[in-house]
Design a protein around this motif. Sequence first.
Motif, PDB file in Angstrom:
ATOM      1  N   VAL A  37     -45.797 -46.883  15.008  1.00  0.00           N
ATOM      2  CA  VAL A  37     -46.566 -47.748  14.160  1.00  0.00           C
ATOM      3  C   VAL A  37     -45.701 -49.266  14.195  1.00  0.00           C
ATOM      4  O   VAL A  37     -46.365 -50.117  14.444  1.00  0.00           O
ATOM      5  N   MET A  38     -44.511 -48.939  13.903  1.00  0.00           N
ATOM      6  CA  MET A  38     -43.862 -50.165  13.647  1.00  0.00           C
ATOM      7  C   MET A  38     -43.416 -51.220  14.652  1.00  0.00           C
ATOM      8  O   MET A  38     -43.268 -52.171  14.964  1.00  0.00           O
ATOM      9  N   THR A  39     -43.021 -50.180  15.899  1.00  0.00           N
ATOM     10  CA  THR A  39     -42.869 -51.073  17.215  1.00  0.00           C
ATOM     11  C   THR A  39     -43.996 -51.390  17.782  1.00  0.00           C
ATOM     12  O   THR A  39     -43.729 -52.412  18.579  1.00  0.00           O
ATOM     13  N   ALA A  40     -45.110 -51.053  17.728  1.00  0.00           N
ATOM     14  CA  ALA A  40     -46.486 -51.209  18.429  1.00  0.00           C
ATOM     15  C   ALA A  40     -46.328 -51.093  19.741  1.00  0.00           C
ATOM     16  O   ALA A  40     -46.934 -51.739  20.486  1.00  0.00           O
ATOM     17  N   GLU A  41     -45.253 -50.232  20.217  1.00  0.00           N
ATOM     18  CA  GLU A  41     -45.048 -50.161  21.662  1.00  0.00           C
ATOM     19  C   GLU A  41     -46.200 -49.081  22.430  1.00  0.00           C
ATOM     20  O   GLU A  41     -47.024 -48.319  21.434  1.00  0.00           O
ATOM     21  N   LEU A  42     -46.361 -49.014  23.718  1.00  0.00           N
ATOM     22  CA  LEU A  42     -47.352 -48.131  24.247  1.00  0.00           C
ATOM     23  C   LEU A  42     -46.382 -46.764  24.482  1.00  0.00           C
ATOM     24  O   LEU A  42     -45.301 -47.089  25.308  1.00  0.00           O
ATOM     25  N   PHE A  43     -46.911 -45.743  24.546  1.00  0.00           N
ATOM     26  CA  PHE A  43     -46.329 -44.447  24.761  1.00  0.00           C
ATOM     27  C   PHE A  43     -46.945 -43.673  25.778  1.00  0.00           C
ATOM     28  O   PHE A  43     -48.087 -43.618  25.645  1.00  0.00           O
ATOM     29  N   ASP A  44     -46.332 -43.089  26.767  1.00  0.00           N
ATOM     30  CA  ASP A  44     -47.113 -42.365  27.871  1.00  0.00           C
ATOM     31  C   ASP A  44     -47.329 -40.928  27.418  1.00  0.00           C
ATOM     32  O   ASP A  44     -46.734 -40.462  26.292  1.00  0.00           O
ATOM     33  N   ALA A  45     -48.238 -40.214  27.796  1.00  0.00           N
ATOM     34  CA  ALA A  45     -48.702 -38.993  27.666  1.00  0.00           C
ATOM     35  C   ALA A  45     -47.499 -38.107  27.722  1.00  0.00           C
ATOM     36  O   ALA A  45     -47.646 -37.103  26.806  1.00  0.00           O
ATOM     37  N   GLU A  46     -46.708 -38.059  28.417  1.00  0.00           N
ATOM     38  CA  GLU A  46     -45.596 -37.090  28.713  1.00  0.00           C
ATOM     39  C   GLU A  46     -44.667 -37.194  27.598  1.00  0.00           C
ATOM     40  O   GLU A  46     -44.302 -36.201  27.200  1.00  0.00           O
ATOM     41  N   THR A  47     -44.344 -38.442  27.385  1.00  0.00           N
ATOM     42  CA  THR A  47     -43.548 -38.475  26.088  1.00  0.00           C
ATOM     43  C   THR A  47     -44.234 -37.911  24.741  1.00  0.00           C
ATOM     44  O   THR A  47     -43.387 -37.257  23.843  1.00  0.00           O
ATOM     45  N   LEU A  48     -45.639 -38.336  24.623  1.00  0.00           N
ATOM     46  CA  LEU A  48     -46.298 -37.791  23.284  1.00  0.00           C
ATOM     47  C   LEU A  48     -46.461 -36.274  23.381  1.00  0.00           C
ATOM     48  O   LEU A  48     -46.388 -35.508  22.541  1.00  0.00           O
ATOM     49  N   GLU A  49     -46.470 -35.630  24.620  1.00  0.00           N
ATOM     50  CA  GLU A  49     -46.583 -34.217  24.746  1.00  0.00           C
ATOM     51  C   GLU A  49     -45.068 -33.746  24.350  1.00  0.00           C
ATOM     52  O   GLU A  49     -45.087 -32.546  23.451  1.00  0.00           O
ATOM     53  N   ARG A  50     -44.063 -34.263  24.652  1.00  0.00           N
ATOM     54  CA  ARG A  50     -42.715 -33.815  24.208  1.00  0.00           C
ATOM     55  C   ARG A  50     -42.525 -33.891  22.787  1.00  0.00           C
ATOM     56  O   ARG A  50     -41.905 -33.184  22.026  1.00  0.00           O
ATOM     57  N   TRP A  51     -43.276 -35.109  22.053  1.00  0.00           N
ATOM     58  CA  TRP A  51     -43.269 -35.067  20.540  1.00  0.00           C
ATOM     59  C   TRP A  51     -44.309 -34.357  19.734  1.00  0.00           C
ATOM     60  O   TRP A  51     -44.473 -34.445  18.541  1.00  0.00           O
ATOM     61  N   ASN A  52     -45.057 -33.463  20.540  1.00  0.00           N
ATOM     62  CA  ASN A  52     -45.817 -32.629  19.861  1.00  0.00           C
ATOM     63  C   ASN A  52     -47.220 -33.421  19.306  1.00  0.00           C
ATOM     64  O   ASN A  52     -47.957 -33.048  18.524  1.00  0.00           O
ATOM     65  N   VAL A  53     -47.364 -34.556  20.009  1.00  0.00           N
ATOM     66  CA  VAL A  53     -48.878 -35.122  19.491  1.00  0.00           C
ATOM     67  C   VAL A  53     -49.820 -34.909  20.703  1.00  0.00           C
ATOM     68  O   VAL A  53     -50.757 -34.707  20.123  1.00  0.00           O
ATOM     69  N   VAL A  54     -49.401 -34.961  21.960  1.00  0.00           N
ATOM     70  CA  VAL A  54     -50.392 -34.671  23.154  1.00  0.00           C
ATOM     71  C   VAL A  54     -50.005 -32.878  23.076  1.00  0.00           C
ATOM     72  O   VAL A  54     -49.357 -32.736  23.252  1.00  0.00           O
ATOM     73  N   ASN A  55     -51.225 -32.231  23.400  1.00  0.00           N
ATOM     74  CA  ASN A  55     -51.219 -30.845  23.862  1.00  0.00           C
ATOM     75  C   ASN A  55     -51.125 -30.484  25.077  1.00  0.00           C
ATOM     76  O   ASN A  55     -50.161 -29.581  25.471  1.00  0.00           O
ATOM     77  N   ARG A  56     -51.818 -31.141  25.965  1.00  0.00           N
ATOM     78  CA  ARG A  56     -51.556 -30.893  27.423  1.00  0.00           C
ATOM     79  C   ARG A  56     -51.753 -32.329  28.360  1.00  0.00           C
ATOM     80  O   ARG A  56     -52.442 -32.854  27.950  1.00  0.00           O
ATOM     81  N   VAL A  57     -50.903 -32.194  29.370  1.00  0.00           N
ATOM     82  CA  VAL A  57     -51.195 -33.219  30.354  1.00  0.00           C
ATOM     83  C   VAL A  57     -51.466 -32.724  31.515  1.00  0.00           C
ATOM     84  O   VAL A  57     -50.989 -32.120  32.114  1.00  0.00           O
ATOM     85  N   TRP A  58     -52.252 -33.600  32.010  1.00  0.00           N
ATOM     86  CA  TRP A  58     -53.082 -33.115  33.633  1.00  0.00           C
ATOM     87  C   TRP A  58     -52.913 -34.409  34.446  1.00  0.00           C
ATOM     88  O   TRP A  58     -52.631 -35.400  33.947  1.00  0.00           O
ATOM     89  N   GLU A  59     -52.995 -34.188  35.815  1.00  0.00           N
ATOM     90  CA  GLU A  59     -53.186 -35.396  36.632  1.00  0.00           C
ATOM     91  C   GLU A  59     -54.568 -36.277  36.281  1.00  0.00           C
ATOM     92  O   GLU A  59     -55.675 -35.655  35.688  1.00  0.00           O
ATOM     93  N   ASP A  60     -54.600 -37.473  36.415  1.00  0.00           N
ATOM     94  CA  ASP A  60     -55.417 -38.157  35.709  1.00  0.00           C
ATOM     95  C   ASP A  60     -56.959 -37.833  36.481  1.00  0.00           C
ATOM     96  O   ASP A  60     -57.967 -38.041  35.673  1.00  0.00           O
ATOM     97  N   ASP A  61     -57.079 -37.496  37.826  1.00  0.00           N
ATOM     98  CA  ASP A  61     -58.356 -37.101  38.405  1.00  0.00           C
ATOM     99  C   ASP A  61     -58.850 -35.743  37.815  1.00  0.00           C
ATOM    100  O   ASP A  61     -59.814 -35.306  38.213  1.00  0.00           O
ATOM    101  N   GLU A  62     -58.097 -35.122  37.039  1.00  0.00           N
ATOM    102  CA  GLU A  62     -58.438 -33.692  36.559  1.00  0.00           C
ATOM    103  C   GLU A  62     -58.599 -33.601  35.191  1.00  0.00           C
ATOM    104  O   GLU A  62     -59.300 -32.566  34.916  1.00  0.00           O
ATOM    105  N   VAL A  63     -58.639 -34.740  34.731  1.00  0.00           N
ATOM    106  CA  VAL A  63     -58.563 -34.490  33.003  1.00  0.00           C
ATOM    107  C   VAL A  63     -60.007 -34.452  32.675  1.00  0.00           C
ATOM    108  O   VAL A  63     -60.237 -33.325  31.784  1.00  0.00           O
ATOM    109  N   ASP A  64     -60.992 -35.024  33.079  1.00  0.00           N
ATOM    110  CA  ASP A  64     -62.454 -34.679  32.689  1.00  0.00           C
ATOM    111  C   ASP A  64     -62.892 -33.186  32.970  1.00  0.00           C
ATOM    112  O   ASP A  64     -63.369 -32.538  32.229  1.00  0.00           O
ATOM    113  N   ALA A  65     -62.680 -32.763  34.160  1.00  0.00           N
ATOM    114  CA  ALA A  65     -63.020 -31.448  34.561  1.00  0.00           C
ATOM    115  C   ALA A  65     -62.438 -30.232  33.872  1.00  0.00           C
ATOM    116  O   ALA A  65     -63.035 -29.244  33.345  1.00  0.00           O
TER     117      ALA A  65
END
Length: 260
Positions: free
Chosen positions: A159-187
């Motif tokens: 919140v304080m840095t207002a930076e953008l964080f990638d999905a793999e970083t947030l997966e390591r931080w337990n925010v995102v549960n699973r990371v897939w290739e971009d073209d596979e996400v919807d399916a």
Amino acid sequence: MSEQPMRLEREGDVAVVTIDSPPLNLFDQAMLDALRGVVDALVAEPPRAVLVRAEGRVVSGGVDVEVFHGRSAEQGAALWRELLDIIHRFERLSCPTVFAAHALTLTAAFEWALGCDLIVAGRGARFGLVETVVGLTPSMGGPQRLAERAGSGRARELVMTAELFDAETLERWNVVNRVWEDDEVDAKARALAASLAAGPTRAHDATKQIVRAWCDGGVGLADEIVPEVSGALFETEDLRAAVAGFLERGPKHGTVYQGR
């Protein structure tokens, strides 16, 4: 482009909510009104799983700042109360909820994602709570739900840095549960939601209640509610059918759960 900035479609037992207001899928007043209407519909007719997704090159570019313009402190507080109520009602749905992020996901969309049970994302997705650019802090439930998932220090950092964080970083931080290739996400997100919808819906609801009790009051509160919440499962059709099938045909008998 759809006539509404957000649409709700029923695909079997899965309710698919699609954000679709190009080019940026901004959360303006029309989008917020649509969000309220979607949650009303889900509460009125609960599915067995919910998938939230978006069309376009971004999930959302954030909130249209016109929503904030000219508000008094009282009007601002009223806005946050309304939006938090929407998140609370969504969180209390008695089914699994999945948020799929294929690209940039900012502010209100990210806060909504944090109100879902699971967040899945493409490798190219970026997430941010950037409200400090207009002198605000995220107030749709984001900071506290980030703290639940990643800890208070990470929540303050995002919140304080207002930076953008990638999905793999947030997966390591337990925010995102699973990371897939971009073209596979919807399916893959659709398949995950369908798999959850085919499961023991009442048991999933019990899981949500127990985890929520832990979030609210720790292990002690969660332990307090387990006997009643989990005890009620013994009278569900799903448990009785699964146990009978197990005893008759073994552990791989393949129970077809009805969500009752």
